[in-house]
Write an enzyme that holds these catalytic residues in place. Structure first.
Site, mmCIF file in Angstrom:
data_model
loop_
_atom_site.group_PDB
_atom_site.id
_atom_site.type_symbol
_atom_site.label_atom_id
_atom_site.label_comp_id
_atom_site.label_asym_id
_atom_site.label_seq_id
_atom_site.Cartn_x
_atom_site.Cartn_y
_atom_site.Cartn_z
ATOM 1 N N TYR A 1 30.922 -31.494 -42.079
ATOM 2 C CA TYR A 1 29.500 -30.909 -41.433
ATOM 3 C C TYR A 1 29.604 -29.605 -41.588
ATOM 4 O O TYR A 1 28.682 -28.656 -41.993
ATOM 5 C CB TYR A 1 29.022 -31.310 -40.000
ATOM 6 C CG TYR A 1 27.927 -30.750 -39.478
ATOM 7 C CD1 TYR A 1 26.497 -31.396 -39.887
ATOM 8 C CD2 TYR A 1 27.480 -29.531 -38.989
ATOM 9 C CE1 TYR A 1 25.240 -30.790 -39.612
ATOM 10 C CE2 TYR A 1 26.382 -29.159 -38.501
ATOM 11 C CZ TYR A 1 25.060 -29.814 -38.983
ATOM 12 O OH TYR A 1 24.000 -29.345 -38.511
ATOM 13 N N PHE B 1 5.150 -15.260 -58.794
ATOM 14 C CA PHE B 1 5.575 -16.548 -59.037
ATOM 15 C C PHE B 1 5.146 -17.335 -57.676
ATOM 16 O O PHE B 1 5.150 -16.805 -56.676
ATOM 17 C CB PHE B 1 7.036 -16.844 -58.970
ATOM 18 C CG PHE B 1 7.264 -18.355 -59.227
ATOM 19 C CD1 PHE B 1 6.824 -18.705 -60.596
ATOM 20 C CD2 PHE B 1 7.724 -19.283 -58.374
ATOM 21 C CE1 PHE B 1 7.124 -20.034 -60.713
ATOM 22 C CE2 PHE B 1 7.957 -20.496 -58.524
ATOM 23 C CZ PHE B 1 7.628 -20.922 -59.965
ATOM 24 N N THR B 2 4.540 -18.575 -58.151
ATOM 25 C CA THR B 2 3.841 -19.338 -57.082
ATOM 26 C C THR B 2 4.452 -19.516 -55.858
ATOM 27 O O THR B 2 3.984 -19.113 -54.829
ATOM 28 C CB THR B 2 3.421 -20.624 -57.801
ATOM 29 O OG1 THR B 2 4.619 -21.220 -57.965
ATOM 30 C CG2 THR B 2 2.381 -20.414 -58.918
ATOM 31 N N ASP C 1 15.150 -12.050 -57.668
ATOM 32 C CA ASP C 1 14.878 -13.538 -57.705
ATOM 33 C C ASP C 1 15.958 -13.533 -59.298
ATOM 34 O O ASP C 1 15.424 -13.516 -60.159
ATOM 35 C CB ASP C 1 13.480 -13.829 -58.097
ATOM 36 C CG ASP C 1 13.348 -15.280 -58.410
ATOM 37 O OD1 ASP C 1 14.477 -16.151 -58.720
ATOM 38 O OD2 ASP C 1 12.131 -16.029 -58.178
ATOM 39 N N LYS D 1 17.789 -23.971 -62.153
ATOM 40 C CA LYS D 1 17.721 -23.400 -63.405
ATOM 41 C C LYS D 1 18.655 -23.145 -63.906
ATOM 42 O O LYS D 1 19.611 -23.958 -64.506
ATOM 43 C CB LYS D 1 16.649 -22.434 -63.376
ATOM 44 C CG LYS D 1 15.275 -22.799 -63.191
ATOM 45 C CD LYS D 1 15.109 -23.144 -61.764
ATOM 46 C CE LYS D 1 13.292 -23.250 -61.377
ATOM 47 N NZ LYS D 1 13.082 -23.564 -60.176
ATOM 48 N N ARG E 1 -0.134 -23.027 -66.426
ATOM 49 C CA ARG E 1 0.195 -21.765 -65.717
ATOM 50 C C ARG E 1 -0.979 -20.927 -65.929
ATOM 51 O O ARG E 1 -0.869 -20.007 -66.767
ATOM 52 C CB ARG E 1 1.352 -21.239 -66.136
ATOM 53 C CG ARG E 1 2.646 -22.149 -65.886
ATOM 54 C CD ARG E 1 3.614 -22.037 -64.895
ATOM 55 N NE ARG E 1 2.758 -22.518 -63.614
ATOM 56 C CZ ARG E 1 3.511 -22.840 -62.403
ATOM 57 N NH1 ARG E 1 4.839 -22.475 -62.428
ATOM 58 N NH2 ARG E 1 2.605 -23.730 -61.565
ATOM 59 N N PHE F 1 -1.997 -26.293 -57.525
ATOM 60 C CA PHE F 1 -1.881 -26.784 -58.896
ATOM 61 C C PHE F 1 -1.074 -28.027 -58.832
ATOM 62 O O PHE F 1 -0.799 -28.915 -59.702
ATOM 63 C CB PHE F 1 -1.170 -25.923 -59.785
ATOM 64 C CG PHE F 1 0.212 -25.487 -59.096
ATOM 65 C CD1 PHE F 1 0.185 -24.440 -58.341
ATOM 66 C CD2 PHE F 1 1.370 -25.830 -59.408
ATOM 67 C CE1 PHE F 1 1.391 -23.793 -58.043
ATOM 68 C CE2 PHE F 1 2.653 -25.395 -58.837
ATOM 69 C CZ PHE F 1 2.467 -24.111 -58.034
HETATM 70 N N1 F0G Z 1 11.619 -18.362 -58.433
HETATM 71 C C1 F0G Z 1 11.099 -18.728 -59.805
HETATM 72 C C2 F0G Z 1 11.239 -17.620 -60.773
HETATM 73 C C3 F0G Z 1 11.103 -19.929 -60.303
HETATM 74 O O1 F0G Z 1 10.592 -20.279 -61.403
HETATM 75 C C4 F0G Z 1 10.747 -20.950 -59.020
HETATM 76 C C5 F0G Z 1 10.661 -22.481 -59.354
HETATM 77 C C6 F0G Z 1 11.590 -20.742 -57.867
HETATM 78 C C7 F0G Z 1 11.629 -19.232 -57.403
HETATM 79 C C8 F0G Z 1 11.577 -21.584 -56.704
HETATM 80 O O2 F0G Z 1 12.691 -22.534 -56.721
HETATM 81 O O3 F0G Z 1 11.714 -24.512 -57.130
HETATM 82 O O4 F0G Z 1 14.069 -24.408 -56.507
HETATM 83 O O5 F0G Z 1 12.144 -24.184 -54.931
HETATM 84 N N2 F0G Z 1 10.212 -22.763 -60.672
HETATM 85 C C9 F0G Z 1 9.883 -24.187 -60.816
HETATM 86 C C10 F0G Z 1 9.331 -24.083 -62.352
HETATM 87 C C11 F0G Z 1 9.324 -25.013 -59.922
HETATM 88 O O6 F0G Z 1 8.873 -25.158 -62.855
HETATM 89 O O7 F0G Z 1 9.125 -22.964 -62.906
HETATM 90 P P1 F0G Z 1 12.565 -24.080 -56.360
#
Ligand code: F0G
Length: 472
Positions: A85, A137-138, A228, A271, A395, A462
């Protein structure tokens, strides 16, 4: 063969091919269901590719997130998971890898990128503060907004034009940023939210020159820069390929230098870092680290696992080392560029220059006759699946959501369908199949009608929105 003979053969060829720095040890079968079955599947999914079952997909380009193939060394690391843990040895391996390649002092693991975004936004944004960044970013923006922040896009204007060939379309417009700081006052800026590469702009990179100048500007006003780093390795590749003075440097050296101009990094390790799950935060300031460490135990898990299993941290530590190898990055981005090259040769409208992780089809270029409130990119994404079982992602206006103050759709200049390429997963033949599918959909574009939204979730719509075709 004599060296001199080899040299002559080399000179006779106009170019020499290169190939992946790995071979395949295990395969996962995939198959294409019939057109009738695909039609049923996309209808059942409300014309939203997020709602398809992956068994109904042939080539899955929904995302490059968590979809990479791990190496034999990473899988071996899985067996070395220390599931204590507290104080798992895998955490210390992860910490060492991040410190070595990204250069920050203190590490907080999280279950994935948005876990890190949540902690950072809650810790660093005060109600009403602005968060300028190089395009939204979303998940990043929603966490900033939920923390009371106001995101302001300060990316260079070239980024909003899919045909503009600027080599670093991820750059921040420093004049736009300084105007905002002067208008609102430096104390109203929480931090700069800088992403390398910029996902929503088409995987476009930020130059080293831009980050250096940004650092200088932010130092004058006492504003921190938060990075990021999700696709920062790919960003480093573009610097190596395109920016003067960096051709002789390794990806690892460029990555380290870039990060050195920033104060904090957060990461979706799914990624660049070549794992199926994981994320992290890395900071230099001890007090900020302490605050984040206090919060991680509330939302994610103890500060030495942050929501990950020990084995996942081991795979991640090993993935980081593999992810910064020059031949790996060349192969990864090279495959994206190969697909981009085929589509470009056929004059299919895509975001140019081709970015690091995906091809972005320009849905406005495909369907000039479909108004943006009839969701051209959503339509194109559904059409592509129907034609060939290839799954991409919208997108455009659906992803952009509604403006929280007016409740209206946000209409982004870029209305795109993303085809994201998982790392080390598909072959060149898969890319040929994808290119031909896109061409077929492009050639039949004029018969296509748009969609209407029949179900709309409140947040990050989305993912779960549903649509149906507009009848005439
Ligand atoms: N920042 C970027 C630039 C991203 O592309 C993503 C996720 C995140 C943050 C969030 O990270 O998914 O690990 O919580 N992008 C995915 C995509 C979902 O398909 O581009 P996460």
């Amino acid at each position: 063969m004599e060296d001199s003979t080899l040299k002559t053969i080399g000179q006779q060829l106009s170019r020499r091919s290169w190939a992946e720095p790995w071979k395949i040890k295990m395969v996962e079968p995939i198959h294409m269901i019939s057109r009738e079955e695909r039609f049923q599947a996309i209808q059942d999914a409300g014309y939203n590719t997020f709602l398809l079952r992956s068994d109904d997909v042939y080539i899955d380009l929904l995302t490059d997130s968590g979809t990479s193939a791990m190496s034999d060394r990473q899988w071996a690391g899985i067996m070395l998971g220390d599931e204590a843990y507290a104080g798992s040895r895998n955490f210390y391996n992860l910490e060492t890898a991040i410190q070595k390649f990204y250069g920050y002092k203190h590490i907080v693991p999280t279950h994935q990128g948005r876990g890190a975004e949540h902690l950072l936004s809650q810790t660093c944004i005060k109600e009403g503060q602005f968060v300028p960044g190089n395009m939204y970013f979303t998940t990043t923006r929603i966490h900033q907004e939920l923390a009371g922040g106001i995101f302001v896009d300060v990316i260079i204007h070239e980024a909003h034009d899919p045909t503009n060939l600027h080599p670093f379309k991820g750059n921040i417009d420093l004049e736009k940023l300084e105007a905002l700081i002067k208008k609102e006052g430096a104390e109203k800026i929480a931090y700069i939210s800088l992403a390398g590469t910029v996902n929503m702009a088409g995987g476009q990179p930020v130059s080293m020159e831009n980050i250096k100048n940004l650092r200088e500007l932010c130092d004058r006003y006492g504003i921190p820069i938060y990075l990021d780093a999700t696709r920062m390795v790919e960003n480093a590749y573009f610097i190596q390929q395109k920016e003067e003075g960096y051709q002789g440097k390794s990806i690892a050296e460029i990555l380290y230098e870039f990060c050195s101009y920033t104060d904090v990094a957060w990461m979706s390790a799914k990624k660049d870092n070549l794992v199926n799950i994981g994320g992290w935060l890395a900071v230099n300031d001890y007090d900020l680290f302490d605050n984040l460490r206090n919060l991680v135990v509330v939302y994610e898990g103890l500060h030495t696992y942050g929501g990950m299993a020990g084995r996942d941290m081991e795979a991640l530590a090993r993935g980081i080392v593999e992810s910064v190898q020059d031949d790996h990055v060349r192969t990864r981005v090279g495959q994206v560029q190969y697909l981009g090259g085929l589509l470009t040769n056929w004059d299919i409208p895509i975001v140019q220059p081709v970015g690091g992780h995906a091809i972005f089809l320009d849905a406005k270029g495909f369907y000039p006759h479909i108004a943006q409130d009839q969701f051209p990119a959503q339509t194109l994404t559904a059409k592509l699946y129907l034609d060939s079982g290839v799954r991409g992602m919208e997108r455009g206006v659906v992803s952009a959501g509604r403006d929280p103050s007016t409740g209206e759709h946000r209409y982004p200049a870029l209305e795109l369908t993303r085809l994201a390429i998982p790392r080390r997963v598909y072959t060149q033949a898969h890319m040929d199949v994808v290119a031909e599918a896109v061409k077929f959909v492009y050639d039949s574009r004029m018969d296509t009608r748009g969609l209407k939204m029949i179900y709309e979730p409140e947040l990050l719509r989305f993912f779960q929105a549903r649509f149906e075709p507009i009848e005439i």
